[in-house]
Design a protein around this motif. Sequence first.
Motif, PDB file in Angstrom:
ATOM      1  N   LEU A   1       3.641  -8.492  -0.795  1.00 47.69           N
ATOM      2  CA  LEU A   1       4.099  -7.150  -0.453  1.00 47.69           C
ATOM      3  C   LEU A   1       3.616  -6.792   0.956  1.00 47.69           C
ATOM      4  O   LEU A   1       2.416  -6.816   1.235  1.00 47.69           O
ATOM      5  CB  LEU A   1       3.552  -6.157  -1.482  1.00 47.69           C
TER       6      LEU A   1
ATOM      7  N   LEU B   1       8.886  -1.237  -4.129  1.00 50.22           N
ATOM      8  CA  LEU B   1       7.836  -0.280  -4.469  1.00 50.22           C
ATOM      9  C   LEU B   1       8.138   1.089  -3.861  1.00 50.22           C
ATOM     10  O   LEU B   1       7.981   2.127  -4.523  1.00 50.22           O
ATOM     11  CB  LEU B   1       6.493  -0.793  -3.956  1.00 50.22           C
TER      12      LEU B   1
ATOM     13  N   GLU C   1       9.584  -6.883  -1.643  1.00 50.97           N
ATOM     14  CA  GLU C   1       8.601  -6.346  -2.573  1.00 50.97           C
ATOM     15  C   GLU C   1       8.150  -4.944  -2.159  1.00 50.97           C
ATOM     16  O   GLU C   1       8.021  -4.038  -2.992  1.00 50.97           O
ATOM     17  CB  GLU C   1       7.396  -7.290  -2.661  1.00 50.97           C
TER      18      GLU C   1
ATOM     19  N   GLU D   1      -1.214 -11.016  -0.773  1.00 49.97           N
ATOM     20  CA  GLU D   1      -0.031 -10.919  -1.623  1.00 49.97           C
ATOM     21  C   GLU D   1       1.226 -10.770  -0.761  1.00 49.97           C
ATOM     22  O   GLU D   1       1.143 -10.508   0.441  1.00 49.97           O
ATOM     23  CB  GLU D   1      -0.158  -9.736  -2.586  1.00 49.97           C
TER      24      GLU D   1
ATOM     25  N   ILE E   1      -6.838   0.505  -4.909  1.00 50.27           N
ATOM     26  CA  ILE E   1      -6.851  -0.392  -6.073  1.00 50.27           C
ATOM     27  C   ILE E   1      -7.192  -1.826  -5.675  1.00 50.27           C
ATOM     28  O   ILE E   1      -7.103  -2.749  -6.472  1.00 50.27           O
ATOM     29  CB  ILE E   1      -5.509  -0.374  -6.834  1.00 50.27           C
ATOM     30  N   LYS E   2      -7.575  -1.975  -4.379  1.00 48.02           N
ATOM     31  CA  LYS E   2      -7.973  -3.286  -3.839  1.00 48.02           C
ATOM     32  C   LYS E   2      -6.883  -4.328  -4.023  1.00 48.02           C
ATOM     33  O   LYS E   2      -7.123  -5.456  -4.487  1.00 48.02           O
ATOM     34  CB  LYS E   2      -9.282  -3.743  -4.486  1.00 48.02           C
ATOM     35  N   TYR E   3      -5.663  -3.931  -3.659  1.00 46.35           N
ATOM     36  CA  TYR E   3      -4.525  -4.868  -3.719  1.00 46.35           C
ATOM     37  C   TYR E   3      -4.789  -6.019  -2.752  1.00 46.35           C
ATOM     38  O   TYR E   3      -5.071  -5.794  -1.570  1.00 46.35           O
ATOM     39  CB  TYR E   3      -3.233  -4.146  -3.341  1.00 46.35           C
ATOM     40  N   PRO E   4      -4.714  -7.258  -3.209  1.00 48.14           N
ATOM     41  CA  PRO E   4      -5.042  -8.415  -2.353  1.00 48.14           C
ATOM     42  C   PRO E   4      -4.203  -8.461  -1.071  1.00 48.14           C
ATOM     43  O   PRO E   4      -2.977  -8.319  -1.129  1.00 48.14           O
ATOM     44  CB  PRO E   4      -4.743  -9.617  -3.253  1.00 48.14           C
ATOM     45  N   LYS E   5      -4.869  -8.653   0.062  1.00 53.64           N
ATOM     46  CA  LYS E   5      -4.173  -8.670   1.356  1.00 53.64           C
ATOM     47  C   LYS E   5      -3.247  -9.875   1.503  1.00 53.64           C
ATOM     48  O   LYS E   5      -2.331  -9.869   2.311  1.00 53.64           O
ATOM     49  CB  LYS E   5      -5.198  -8.687   2.497  1.00 53.64           C
TER      50      LYS E   5
ATOM     51  N   ASP F   1      -3.042   3.986  -1.392  1.00 58.44           N
ATOM     52  CA  ASP F   1      -3.239   3.713  -2.820  1.00 58.44           C
ATOM     53  C   ASP F   1      -3.490   2.229  -3.068  1.00 58.44           C
ATOM     54  O   ASP F   1      -4.312   1.856  -3.923  1.00 58.44           O
ATOM     55  CB  ASP F   1      -2.028   4.176  -3.623  1.00 58.44           C
ATOM     56  N   LEU F   2      -2.776   1.376  -2.337  1.00 55.64           N
ATOM     57  CA  LEU F   2      -2.976  -0.065  -2.487  1.00 55.64           C
ATOM     58  C   LEU F   2      -4.386  -0.463  -2.082  1.00 55.64           C
ATOM     59  O   LEU F   2      -4.999  -1.342  -2.698  1.00 55.64           O
ATOM     60  CB  LEU F   2      -1.943  -0.829  -1.649  1.00 55.64           C
ATOM     61  N   ASP F   3      -4.898   0.183  -1.041  1.00 58.88           N
ATOM     62  CA  ASP F   3      -6.272  -0.089  -0.618  1.00 58.88           C
ATOM     63  C   ASP F   3      -7.266   0.332  -1.705  1.00 58.88           C
ATOM     64  O   ASP F   3      -8.249  -0.368  -1.976  1.00 58.88           O
ATOM     65  CB  ASP F   3      -6.590   0.649   0.681  1.00 58.88           C
TER      66      ASP F   3
END
Length: 230
Positions: free
Chosen positions: A53, A79, A75, A51, A45-49, A41-43
């Motif tokens: 978490l 989650l 973090e 960050e 939504i393009k969660y910044p690498k 899911d993080l991928d």
Amino acid sequence: MTNQIILSKRGEAITDSRTVAEKFGKRHEHIMRKIESLMSDLDEIKYPKNETLKFTKKEAEYRGTFFNIYEMNREAFSLLVMSFTGKKALEWKIKFNKAFYAMEKALTQLAFNQQSEMWLAQREQAKLIRQEETDIIKDFVSYATAQGSTKAQFYYKHITMAVYKCLGLIQYKHPKLRETLDMMQTSQLILAEMVARKSLEKYMANGENYRVVFVLVKGDLEAFASSFLV
């Protein structure tokens, strides 16, 4: 596996999927699938690498069996357990958060200590006091053995833990407790170890039974700590 729920690796406070599964009463396979779903899911939504978490896959071993686990920082842990509900889950969320805070505080103090000339000088003094205490514990081990104790060697650990307990100190495997104390705590530890040494000397000189000596030393440590700890 360790009983410590938060560990220090690469200078960061972490826990792992196996520990989370055990404490929250979940199957480890379920936790692994949930983590991998979260990562997917993080991928999406393009969660910044870059960050903070972090979920990190590792191979672990327990009693000859090898398996995969995920290590995670605060973090990532927050989650992961966000959807866990119920009183037991709430209790463990609180325990993990407190343990993360304590470890992070210890790591911050460790970094500060390594740069402090005053702390480093005090640490050398503390090492001398610890050596004096260890020498007396060695004498006590021989004393207890002569009186019939078959497990006297454990008094190195028991007396050390009695000192830590009276001061309310939590012992970590990594980083070492003594490296994470501030100057006031180090001073208190020096004094407590002096109390332990003098008490051992006194009660052995009085010819007390080794079991009685240990109880009396713990009592002296508790009395010492109560004189200044609230």
